[in-house]
Design an enzyme around this catalytic site. Structure first.
Site: not given
Length: 494
Positions: A78, A159, A183
């Site tokens: 990420k 997210s 998330s």
């Protein structure tokens, strides 16, 4: 079997048995990224040359008899984790060209154990969102589609939507993610994969771009519960560079996946039965309880009375911490700068106005407001008191039960053009996940079925602090009973 069809565990077994090399495995995933990323936009940066070099080095180590726990496994990272020498953007314009001179602790742990990094996965800007639509580099598309409406573009959740979409589409065997209010678990649920937010402090936050420091926690997403367990063991560990890192032993999480649930007491919080909750969510929840009962667990009704206050509490605490954390992006120390003809204040204002998106600005403004003189006691201080009550609810529940089962999300993945103009509707996506963050507890999303339109739905297992082993045991039991083997329409080799 194509190299991209392996689970992470299956790939490790194949590598250990000499059925394929890390170079072959990595190349197959890079080819899948090249073919599908233009559509899915799951990666912001692809580090193909670095990945192939790392894969060849891994094969050399294996040939020499040096094999790490993740030796040769290609992962997505990420783009909130700092990676030395590789652009780290937080999906923002203000950090769009930032290249860290250091490695985050979590990614350093993965590299230590032999992982290969394919690139940096897309996310909501500064991890603020539930749809992965706020990224400065464009939104991510969910590889799943509705059965009778294949043309509607669906969100992957946020997210960590890029991480989840990459794993679901067979572009990576696993990925790092972060969870501030859901998330990890929400995008895992939307994309039909597993994802765990570990206990706060289990994984170091050092080198992870901060959103809300008392809530942020790194964790993995992968295709199976066992794959998540394997990744979490490598990601975890005490870090003296992080004052919130817990100095606790890291157990063999994967071994716990085979433990079973016989004799465990599983809590069902009545407050999670929301008005207007879709019948198929309720039915899946009941099915999950039936599966666990059939495996020998006892189902216990419990109460978490302050649950109804969790979401408003979160949306006071998280923006407050965000407004403080994001003050460092001023155009002076690092990141983008918009030159100004006026004074230093003018430089700050122009840089931040151009560098932050509407959603980030909204949260900074809310956070600054609740921290301001005259409102601190009324909002922020009160929210912290309610947060303590939410944690106490869970502490009392652990006197009765070993784990808690709830839905993971209030719906399946929604369309990219749905809910986007209603921030409150977007925030409600976290209604089932936020309490675990406020209490610092581990929470696991497990795919368990499909809705009427053929989209994945997931259940959530919440556990005691630092008892991820029980969470994995319960999640694995659900996974075995569900037998979830549906695949997204868009994936490598489809």
């Amino acid at each position: 079997m194509r190299p991209t069809d392996f689970t992470l565990r299956g790939a490790l077994d194949a590598l250990n048995e000499g059925l394929l090399t890390s170079e072959e495995l990595t190349r197959a995933h890079l080819e899948a990224i090249e073919a599908l990323n233009p559509r899915l936009n799951a990666f912001i940066t692809v580090t193909a040359d670095r990945a192939m070099e790392a894969a060849r080095a891994s094969d050399a180590r294996r040939a020499a008899g040096t094999v790490g726990p993740l030796e040769g496994v290609p992962l997505a990272i990420k783009d909130l984790f700092c990676t030395q020498g590789v652009r780290t953007t937080a999906a923002s314009r203000i950090l769009g060209e930032f290249i860290p001179p250091y490695e985050s602790t979590v990614t350093a742990n993965l590299l230590r154990d032999g992982a290969v990094f394919l690139g940096k996965a897309n996310l909501d800007e500064f991890a603020m969102g539930s749809s992965n639509s706020t990224s400065a580099f464009g939104g991510v598309e969910n590889p799943w589609s509705r059965r009778n409406d294949p043309d509607t573009r669906l969100v992957p959740g946020g997210s960590s939507g890029g991480s989840a979409a990459a794993v679901a589409a067979r572009l990576a065997l696993g990925a790092t993610a972060t969870d501030t209010g859901g998330s990890i678990r929400q995008p895992a649920a939307f994309c039909g994969i597993a994802g765990i937010k570990p206990t706060y402090g289990r994984c170091s936050r050092w080198g992870v771009v901060a959103f809300a420091s008392s809530l942020d926690q790194a964790g993995p997403v992968a295709r199976t519960v066992e794959d998540c367990a394997i990744l979490l063991r490598s990601m975890s560990g005490f870090d003296p560079k992080d004052s919130t890192s817990a100095d606790v032993a890291v157990p063999d999480f994967a071994a716990a996946c085979a433990r079973g649930v016989r004799g465990l007491r599983i809590g069902v919080p009545r407050e999670y039965r929301l008005d207007g909750m879709p019948a198929e969510i309720e039915a899946l929840w009941q099915q999950g309880l039936d599966w666990l009962r059939a495996e020998g667990a006892e189902i216990v009704d419990i109460s978490l009375p302050h649950t109804k206050h969790a979401l408003p509490t979160y949306y006071v605490v998280a923006p407050a911490e965000a407004s403080s954390n994001l003050a460092r992006y001023d155009g002076v120390r690092y990141g983008a700068r918009v030159e100004a003809g006026g004074d230093l204040k003018d430089l700050y204002e122009r840089t931040r106005a151009a560098g932050f998106s509407d959603e980030v600005k909204r949260r900074i403004m809310i956070g600054t407001y609740v921290l301001s003189a005259g409102y601190y006691d009324a909002y922020y201080l009160k929210a912290q008191k309610v947060r303590a009550l939410i944690k106490r609810d869970f502490d009392l529940a652990w006197q009765q039960v070993d784990a808690i089962l709830t839905p993971a999300t209030p719906s399946a993945a929604f369309g990219a053009d749905e809910k986007q103009d209603d921030p409150v509707a977007m925030y409600l996506n976290d209604v089932f996940t936020v309490p675990a963050n406020l209490a610092g507890l581990p929470g696991l999303a497990v795919p368990a079925g499909l809705d009427a339109r053929g989209l994945p739905l997931a259940l959530q297992v919440i556990g005691r602090p630092f008892d991820e082993e029980t969470v994995f045991a319960v999640g694995s039991a659900i996974e075995r009973s569900a037998g979830f083997d549906a695949l997204p329409a868009v994936r490598a080799g489809a």
